[in-house]
Design an enzyme around this catalytic site. Structure first.
Site, PDB file in Angstrom:
ATOM      1  N   TYR A 263      -0.726   8.514  -2.214  1.00  0.00           N
ATOM      2  CA  TYR A 263      -0.828   8.295  -3.656  1.00  0.00           C
ATOM      3  C   TYR A 263      -2.033   9.052  -4.230  1.00  0.00           C
ATOM      4  O   TYR A 263      -2.058   9.397  -5.398  1.00  0.00           O
ATOM      5  CB  TYR A 263      -1.045   6.818  -3.964  1.00  0.00           C
ATOM      6  CG  TYR A 263       0.153   5.896  -3.856  1.00  0.00           C
ATOM      7  CD1 TYR A 263       1.446   6.370  -3.684  1.00  0.00           C
ATOM      8  CD2 TYR A 263      -0.032   4.514  -3.959  1.00  0.00           C
ATOM      9  CE1 TYR A 263       2.524   5.486  -3.603  1.00  0.00           C
ATOM     10  CE2 TYR A 263       1.029   3.626  -3.895  1.00  0.00           C
ATOM     11  CZ  TYR A 263       2.314   4.118  -3.709  1.00  0.00           C
ATOM     12  OH  TYR A 263       3.356   3.240  -3.642  1.00  0.00           O
ATOM     13  N   GLY A 264      -3.021   9.259  -3.373  1.00  0.00           N
ATOM     14  CA  GLY A 264      -4.342   9.700  -3.838  1.00  0.00           C
ATOM     15  C   GLY A 264      -4.376  11.017  -4.584  1.00  0.00           C
ATOM     16  O   GLY A 264      -5.309  11.281  -5.336  1.00  0.00           O
TER      17      GLY A 264
ATOM     18  N   CYS B 107     -11.054   3.280   0.546  1.00  0.00           N
ATOM     19  CA  CYS B 107      -9.615   3.470   0.742  1.00  0.00           C
ATOM     20  C   CYS B 107      -9.263   2.638   1.967  1.00  0.00           C
ATOM     21  O   CYS B 107      -9.993   2.671   2.973  1.00  0.00           O
ATOM     22  CB  CYS B 107      -9.298   4.943   0.981  1.00  0.00           C
ATOM     23  SG  CYS B 107      -7.631   5.261   1.631  1.00  0.00           S
ATOM     24  N   THR B 108      -8.165   1.896   1.887  1.00  0.00           N
ATOM     25  CA  THR B 108      -7.867   0.949   2.966  1.00  0.00           C
ATOM     26  C   THR B 108      -7.448   1.633   4.262  1.00  0.00           C
ATOM     27  O   THR B 108      -7.382   0.983   5.308  1.00  0.00           O
ATOM     28  CB  THR B 108      -6.781  -0.041   2.517  1.00  0.00           C
ATOM     29  OG1 THR B 108      -5.637   0.689   2.038  1.00  0.00           O
ATOM     30  CG2 THR B 108      -7.302  -0.949   1.419  1.00  0.00           C
ATOM     31  N   HIS B 109      -7.174   2.938   4.212  1.00  0.00           N
ATOM     32  CA  HIS B 109      -6.888   3.661   5.467  1.00  0.00           C
ATOM     33  C   HIS B 109      -8.154   3.908   6.289  1.00  0.00           C
ATOM     34  O   HIS B 109      -8.080   4.071   7.502  1.00  0.00           O
ATOM     35  CB  HIS B 109      -6.253   5.025   5.163  1.00  0.00           C
ATOM     36  CG  HIS B 109      -4.795   4.967   4.846  1.00  0.00           C
ATOM     37  ND1 HIS B 109      -4.326   4.533   3.634  1.00  0.00           N
ATOM     38  CD2 HIS B 109      -3.701   5.273   5.600  1.00  0.00           C
ATOM     39  CE1 HIS B 109      -2.994   4.605   3.638  1.00  0.00           C
ATOM     40  NE2 HIS B 109      -2.590   5.034   4.817  1.00  0.00           N
TER      41      HIS B 109
ATOM     42  N   CYS C 285      -4.508  -1.498  -1.792  1.00  0.00           N
ATOM     43  CA  CYS C 285      -4.703  -0.055  -1.965  1.00  0.00           C
ATOM     44  C   CYS C 285      -5.637   0.158  -3.156  1.00  0.00           C
ATOM     45  O   CYS C 285      -5.343  -0.308  -4.262  1.00  0.00           O
ATOM     46  CB  CYS C 285      -3.349   0.598  -2.226  1.00  0.00           C
ATOM     47  SG  CYS C 285      -3.431   2.360  -2.625  1.00  0.00           S
ATOM     48  N   ASN C 286      -6.746   0.829  -2.925  1.00  0.00           N
ATOM     49  CA  ASN C 286      -7.704   1.074  -4.013  1.00  0.00           C
ATOM     50  C   ASN C 286      -7.121   1.993  -5.082  1.00  0.00           C
ATOM     51  O   ASN C 286      -7.366   1.809  -6.274  1.00  0.00           O
ATOM     52  CB  ASN C 286      -8.968   1.729  -3.447  1.00  0.00           C
ATOM     53  CG  ASN C 286      -9.723   0.815  -2.515  1.00  0.00           C
ATOM     54  OD1 ASN C 286     -10.646   0.133  -2.911  1.00  0.00           O
ATOM     55  ND2 ASN C 286      -9.334   0.779  -1.243  1.00  0.00           N
TER      56      ASN C 286
ATOM     57  N   ASP D 186       0.870  -1.184   0.000  1.00  0.00           N
ATOM     58  CA  ASP D 186       0.000   0.000   0.000  1.00  0.00           C
ATOM     59  C   ASP D 186       0.903   1.229   0.000  1.00  0.00           C
ATOM     60  O   ASP D 186       2.118   1.123   0.237  1.00  0.00           O
ATOM     61  CB  ASP D 186      -0.878  -0.031   1.271  1.00  0.00           C
ATOM     62  CG  ASP D 186      -1.799   1.177   1.398  1.00  0.00           C
ATOM     63  OD1 ASP D 186      -2.276   1.700   0.382  1.00  0.00           O
ATOM     64  OD2 ASP D 186      -2.045   1.617   2.547  1.00  0.00           O
ATOM     65  N   SER D 187       0.303   2.398  -0.191  1.00  0.00           N
ATOM     66  CA  SER D 187       1.068   3.640  -0.084  1.00  0.00           C
ATOM     67  C   SER D 187       1.561   3.857   1.348  1.00  0.00           C
ATOM     68  O   SER D 187       2.483   4.622   1.572  1.00  0.00           O
ATOM     69  CB  SER D 187       0.179   4.828  -0.470  1.00  0.00           C
ATOM     70  OG  SER D 187      -0.971   4.837   0.358  1.00  0.00           O
TER      71      SER D 187
END
Ligand code: DGL
Length: 266
Positions: A46-47, A187-189, A77-78, A14-15
């Site tokens: 990254y977004g 978003c995985t966060h 990460c989406n 992921d980022s």
């Protein structure tokens, strides 16, 4: 590349540390597997970056993890999936599992016909997201809410911080006001702030994240490739950022201390 063996680890990336919400689901379903997690903290978020940057970085990381001996790749990460999953799949000989916002299950669950989606600007602006909505939610009203700043604030300030609260007030309130009864954490966060998000929605609203679906998919892909099992439940966390700073964030989010190794894809 030689064919992978089942004793090799599964690489998850992921980022930053959002992908740990996915890793948790993967370890619950596959406790005997070894995992190597990479957080590209140096380039978080990254977004807000250009699609070409995210794609090239994703390809570099996937190649580096393959050389490091991964038996499968999980893009946790989406944003990275939207920009790079296609090219990573096209060039990788390993099973590649990616994730995308749960628009399809949300369309099956909504009673109001209004779905909220919280995700990065880059994910929501992607062609992949547009297709997802057209294919599965064309009969719903989809309130797609970009959340600039939220992933970094969760990592740097904590999910319960005043800064995250301020951002959620402005991102979640319009979804509640618009009648969304299902909200997709795209978003995985964001699952780290799940309780704070739920508290801004009407009682009974459903929050959807994709960790368990990814774990099911990974188990199936490993079984199909005869790569299931063979590990010892080991977990290695690595980052392109400062290991000490990342370790402090990991401890806060994960709830227990875990060592963090420096690692750079090359
Ligand atoms: N965790 C990433 C995702 O699922 C995004 C965070 C970022 O902007 O880097 O989209």
């Amino acid at each position: 590349m030689d064919a992978p063996f089942n004793h090799q680890p599964i690489a998850v990336f992921d980022s930053g540390l959002g992908g740990l919400t996915v890793l948790r689901a993967l370890r619950e379903r596959l406790p005997e597997e070894d995992f190597f997690y990479f957080a590209d903290t140096r380039f978080l978020p990254y977004g807000d970056r250009a699609e070409s940057f995210i794609r090239e970085r994703g390809e570099l990381i996937a190649a580096g993890l393959t050389r490091r001996g991964a038996k499968a790749l999980v893009i946790a990460c989406n944003t990275l999936t939207a920009a790079a999953a296609q090219s990573i799949r096209a060039t990788s000989a390993l099973p590649v599992v990616a994730l995308e916002p749960g628009v399809k299950p949300a369309a099956g669950l909504t009673r109001s016909g209004v779905i909220g989606v919280l995700a990065t600007t880059r994910t929501l602006g992607s062609e992949r997201f547009r297709r997802l909505v057209d294919d599965y939610a064309s009969r719903c009203r989809v309130l797609a809410q970009p959340c600039p700043g939220l992933a970094e604030a969760i990592e740097r300030e904590g999910a319960d911080s005043p800064q995250v609260a301020r951002l959620l007030d402005s991102f979640v309130t319009p979804l509640a006001a618009g009648g969304a009864d299902v909200v997709v954490l795209g978003c995985t966060h964001y699952p780290w702030a799940g309780a704070a998000i739920a508290s801004r929605l009407p009682a009974g609203a459903i929050l959807l994240d994709t960790g368990e679906a990814v774990a099911r998919q990974l188990a199936n892909r490993l079984a199909d490739a005869a790569l299931l099992g063979g590990g010892q439940g080991r977990l290695t966390i690595s980052s392109s950022g400062s290991p000490a700073a990342v370790a402090a964030t990991v401890e806060r989010l994960w709830g227990s201390p875990l060592p963090v190794e420096p690692w750079e894809p090359a």
